[in-house]
Design a protein around this motif. Structure first.
Motif, PDB file in Angstrom:
ATOM      1  N   LYS A 259       1.793  -6.272  -3.254  1.00 47.80           N
ATOM      2  CA  LYS A 259       1.680  -4.855  -3.592  1.00 47.80           C
ATOM      3  C   LYS A 259       0.912  -4.130  -2.487  1.00 47.80           C
ATOM      4  O   LYS A 259      -0.077  -4.644  -1.963  1.00 47.80           O
ATOM      5  CB  LYS A 259       0.916  -4.675  -4.909  1.00 47.80           C
ATOM      6  CG  LYS A 259       1.539  -5.367  -6.118  1.00 47.80           C
ATOM      7  CD  LYS A 259       2.738  -4.606  -6.635  1.00 47.80           C
ATOM      8  CE  LYS A 259       3.227  -5.207  -7.951  1.00 47.80           C
ATOM      9  NZ  LYS A 259       4.407  -4.493  -8.468  1.00 47.80           N
ATOM     10  N   GLU A 260       1.366  -2.930  -2.159  1.00 38.00           N
ATOM     11  CA  GLU A 260       0.648  -2.091  -1.214  1.00 38.00           C
ATOM     12  C   GLU A 260      -0.448  -1.346  -1.981  1.00 38.00           C
ATOM     13  O   GLU A 260      -0.155  -0.531  -2.851  1.00 38.00           O
ATOM     14  CB  GLU A 260       1.605  -1.093  -0.550  1.00 38.00           C
ATOM     15  CG  GLU A 260       2.599  -1.717   0.413  1.00 38.00           C
ATOM     16  CD  GLU A 260       1.933  -2.229   1.673  1.00 38.00           C
ATOM     17  OE1 GLU A 260       0.849  -1.703   2.033  1.00 38.00           O
ATOM     18  OE2 GLU A 260       2.481  -3.151   2.302  1.00 38.00           O
ATOM     19  N   ILE A 261      -1.695  -1.639  -1.667  1.00 39.33           N
ATOM     20  CA  ILE A 261      -2.824  -1.052  -2.378  1.00 39.33           C
ATOM     21  C   ILE A 261      -3.744  -0.368  -1.378  1.00 39.33           C
ATOM     22  O   ILE A 261      -4.098  -0.959  -0.346  1.00 39.33           O
ATOM     23  CB  ILE A 261      -3.605  -2.133  -3.163  1.00 39.33           C
ATOM     24  CG1 ILE A 261      -2.678  -2.836  -4.157  1.00 39.33           C
ATOM     25  CG2 ILE A 261      -4.796  -1.521  -3.888  1.00 39.33           C
ATOM     26  CD1 ILE A 261      -3.309  -4.031  -4.839  1.00 39.33           C
ATOM     27  N   ASP A 262      -4.107   0.851  -1.684  1.00 39.22           N
ATOM     28  CA  ASP A 262      -5.023   1.585  -0.816  1.00 39.22           C
ATOM     29  C   ASP A 262      -6.331   0.815  -0.666  1.00 39.22           C
ATOM     30  O   ASP A 262      -6.886   0.315  -1.644  1.00 39.22           O
ATOM     31  CB  ASP A 262      -5.299   2.974  -1.411  1.00 39.22           C
ATOM     32  CG  ASP A 262      -6.112   3.843  -0.469  1.00 39.22           C
ATOM     33  OD1 ASP A 262      -7.333   3.646  -0.382  1.00 39.22           O
ATOM     34  OD2 ASP A 262      -5.525   4.735   0.166  1.00 39.22           O
ATOM     35  N   GLN A 263      -6.814   0.726   0.568  1.00 38.61           N
ATOM     36  CA  GLN A 263      -8.009  -0.070   0.835  1.00 38.61           C
ATOM     37  C   GLN A 263      -9.237   0.434   0.086  1.00 38.61           C
ATOM     38  O   GLN A 263     -10.155  -0.339  -0.192  1.00 38.61           O
ATOM     39  CB  GLN A 263      -8.284  -0.107   2.343  1.00 38.61           C
ATOM     40  CG  GLN A 263      -7.289  -0.941   3.130  1.00 38.61           C
ATOM     41  CD  GLN A 263      -7.710  -1.116   4.569  1.00 38.61           C
ATOM     42  OE1 GLN A 263      -8.649  -0.489   5.042  1.00 38.61           O
ATOM     43  NE2 GLN A 263      -7.005  -1.990   5.280  1.00 38.61           N
ATOM     44  N   ALA A 264      -9.264   1.718  -0.231  1.00 36.84           N
ATOM     45  CA  ALA A 264     -10.422   2.282  -0.925  1.00 36.84           C
ATOM     46  C   ALA A 264     -10.386   2.012  -2.425  1.00 36.84           C
ATOM     47  O   ALA A 264     -11.400   2.177  -3.106  1.00 36.84           O
ATOM     48  CB  ALA A 264     -10.502   3.784  -0.672  1.00 36.84           C
ATOM     49  N   SER A 265      -9.250   1.593  -2.943  1.00 37.25           N
ATOM     50  CA  SER A 265      -9.121   1.392  -4.388  1.00 37.25           C
ATOM     51  C   SER A 265      -9.833   0.129  -4.837  1.00 37.25           C
ATOM     52  O   SER A 265      -9.803  -0.889  -4.152  1.00 37.25           O
ATOM     53  CB  SER A 265      -7.642   1.308  -4.782  1.00 37.25           C
ATOM     54  OG  SER A 265      -6.983   2.533  -4.547  1.00 37.25           O
ATOM     55  N   PHE A 266     -10.439   0.215  -6.014  1.00 31.47           N
ATOM     56  CA  PHE A 266     -11.032  -0.980  -6.617  1.00 31.47           C
ATOM     57  C   PHE A 266     -10.669  -1.094  -8.097  1.00 31.47           C
ATOM     58  O   PHE A 266     -10.699  -2.180  -8.652  1.00 31.47           O
ATOM     59  CB  PHE A 266     -12.561  -0.985  -6.456  1.00 31.47           C
ATOM     60  CG  PHE A 266     -13.274   0.038  -7.298  1.00 31.47           C
ATOM     61  CD1 PHE A 266     -13.779  -0.295  -8.542  1.00 31.47           C
ATOM     62  CD2 PHE A 266     -13.429   1.339  -6.846  1.00 31.47           C
ATOM     63  CE1 PHE A 266     -14.431   0.653  -9.331  1.00 31.47           C
ATOM     64  CE2 PHE A 266     -14.080   2.291  -7.622  1.00 31.47           C
ATOM     65  CZ  PHE A 266     -14.580   1.941  -8.870  1.00 31.47           C
ATOM     66  N   PHE A 267     -10.302   0.014  -8.750  1.00 33.15           N
ATOM     67  CA  PHE A 267      -9.881   0.022 -10.149  1.00 33.15           C
ATOM     68  C   PHE A 267      -8.409   0.395 -10.159  1.00 33.15           C
ATOM     69  O   PHE A 267      -8.036   1.522  -9.832  1.00 33.15           O
ATOM     70  CB  PHE A 267     -10.723   1.023 -10.938  1.00 33.15           C
ATOM     71  CG  PHE A 267     -10.422   1.086 -12.417  1.00 33.15           C
ATOM     72  CD1 PHE A 267      -9.908  -0.005 -13.111  1.00 33.15           C
ATOM     73  CD2 PHE A 267     -10.685   2.252 -13.132  1.00 33.15           C
ATOM     74  CE1 PHE A 267      -9.645   0.060 -14.469  1.00 33.15           C
ATOM     75  CE2 PHE A 267     -10.441   2.323 -14.492  1.00 33.15           C
ATOM     76  CZ  PHE A 267      -9.921   1.234 -15.165  1.00 33.15           C
ATOM     77  N   ILE A 268      -7.555  -0.581 -10.493  1.00 31.02           N
ATOM     78  CA  ILE A 268      -6.117  -0.399 -10.416  1.00 31.02           C
ATOM     79  C   ILE A 268      -5.449  -0.951 -11.670  1.00 31.02           C
ATOM     80  O   ILE A 268      -6.082  -1.667 -12.453  1.00 31.02           O
ATOM     81  CB  ILE A 268      -5.525  -1.103  -9.169  1.00 31.02           C
ATOM     82  CG1 ILE A 268      -5.833  -2.612  -9.217  1.00 31.02           C
ATOM     83  CG2 ILE A 268      -6.073  -0.478  -7.881  1.00 31.02           C
ATOM     84  CD1 ILE A 268      -5.236  -3.410  -8.061  1.00 31.02           C
ATOM     85  N   ASN A 269      -4.178  -0.639 -11.851  1.00 21.95           N
ATOM     86  CA  ASN A 269      -3.436  -1.255 -12.948  1.00 21.95           C
ATOM     87  C   ASN A 269      -2.656  -2.467 -12.429  1.00 21.95           C
ATOM     88  O   ASN A 269      -2.705  -2.790 -11.242  1.00 21.95           O
ATOM     89  CB  ASN A 269      -2.520  -0.241 -13.653  1.00 21.95           C
ATOM     90  CG  ASN A 269      -1.422   0.306 -12.754  1.00 21.95           C
ATOM     91  OD1 ASN A 269      -1.059  -0.290 -11.728  1.00 21.95           O
ATOM     92  ND2 ASN A 269      -0.871   1.443 -13.130  1.00 21.95           N
TER      93      ASN A 269
END
Length: 232
Positions: free
Chosen positions: A214-224
């Motif tokens: 999955k492509e996840i923004d590097q700043a994200s920490f709370f995701i589904n």
């Protein structure tokens, strides 16, 4: 990949274990009573050499320390930790009637447990972005969308989100990925029969995150479970 999953004997934990097996990973499947008859033990015969049921009570630090000691003695490294074990108490209970022991117990399982697991197992993890720590959280832990109910569960999940953010910064220089993950409202003992979500679909989405599909923004920490950012 060597993966430790807590609360692996039922619900989402079992589906995560199954999904990991099907993808060829090796799983240490933690539960309070790993020798109980059930679906978890069936996986031992279906996937020989890939799964090891281990006694792991996230509320008993000695239990966690013993697992870490055993792995260290076997010179085993840990590639990923999925803190899945959780509890839902006081659902629908008004604040004026809420037993505070439900709040205490919720924090013991939903926050202190994952913290102790990481405390003892983090030294067994290598470095690099192939290493991951996934803390199973909930949309109930969103401060933005606080709905004034399920106090023990919601507040403890807000706390695990904060711990995940702290941990992400703490291991930044080691390259270890850390996420708090909302698995969706899924049909399990906790989610109930009215839940629309499929735990197997959620588990496979979480495994995709673990495998960097999955492509996840590097700043994200709370995701589904789809890798999409959740409102903090």
């Amino acid at each position: 990949m060597n993966i430790i999953i807590t609360g692996a004997n039922r619900g989402l934990g079992f589906e995560l274990t199954l999904a990991a097996m099907q993808r060829g990973h090796v799983v240490m499947a933690g539960s309070r009573s790993p020798q109980e008859e059930g679906k978890l033990l069936e996986l031992v015969s279906r996937y020989p050499g890939q799964i090891k049921p281990v006694q792991l009570d996230v509320c008993e630090e000695e239990s966690i320390a013993q697992l870490a000691q055993a792995l260290r003695a076997e010179n085993q490294k840990v590639d990923a930790i999925i803190n899945n074990a959780g509890i839902l108490l006081g659902r629908g209970t008004a604040l004026e009637e809420l037993p505070i022991e439900d709040v205490v117990r919720s924090f013991e399982v939903n926050l202190f447990g994952p913290m102790m697991v990481i405390k003892h197992l983090l030294p067994l993890m290598g470095e690099g972005d192939s290493q991951s720590i996934l803390n199973i959280s909930s949309e109930a832990g969103s401060i933005t969308n606080a709905y004034g109910g399920d106090f023990p569960y919601a507040i403890s999940k807000t706390a695990i989100n904060m711990f995940s953010k702290q941990l992400k910064r703490y291991v930044k220089d080691r390259g270890i990925r850390v996420y708090a993950i909302h698995p969706g409202w899924i049909k399990t003992d906790m989610g109930g029969e009215r839940a629309p979500g499929d735990p197997a679909e959620s588990a496979n989405g979480i495994m995709d995150i673990l495998e960097k599909k999955k492509e996840i923004d590097q700043a994200s920490f709370f995701i589904n479970y789809k890798g999409e950012p959740m409102p903090i």
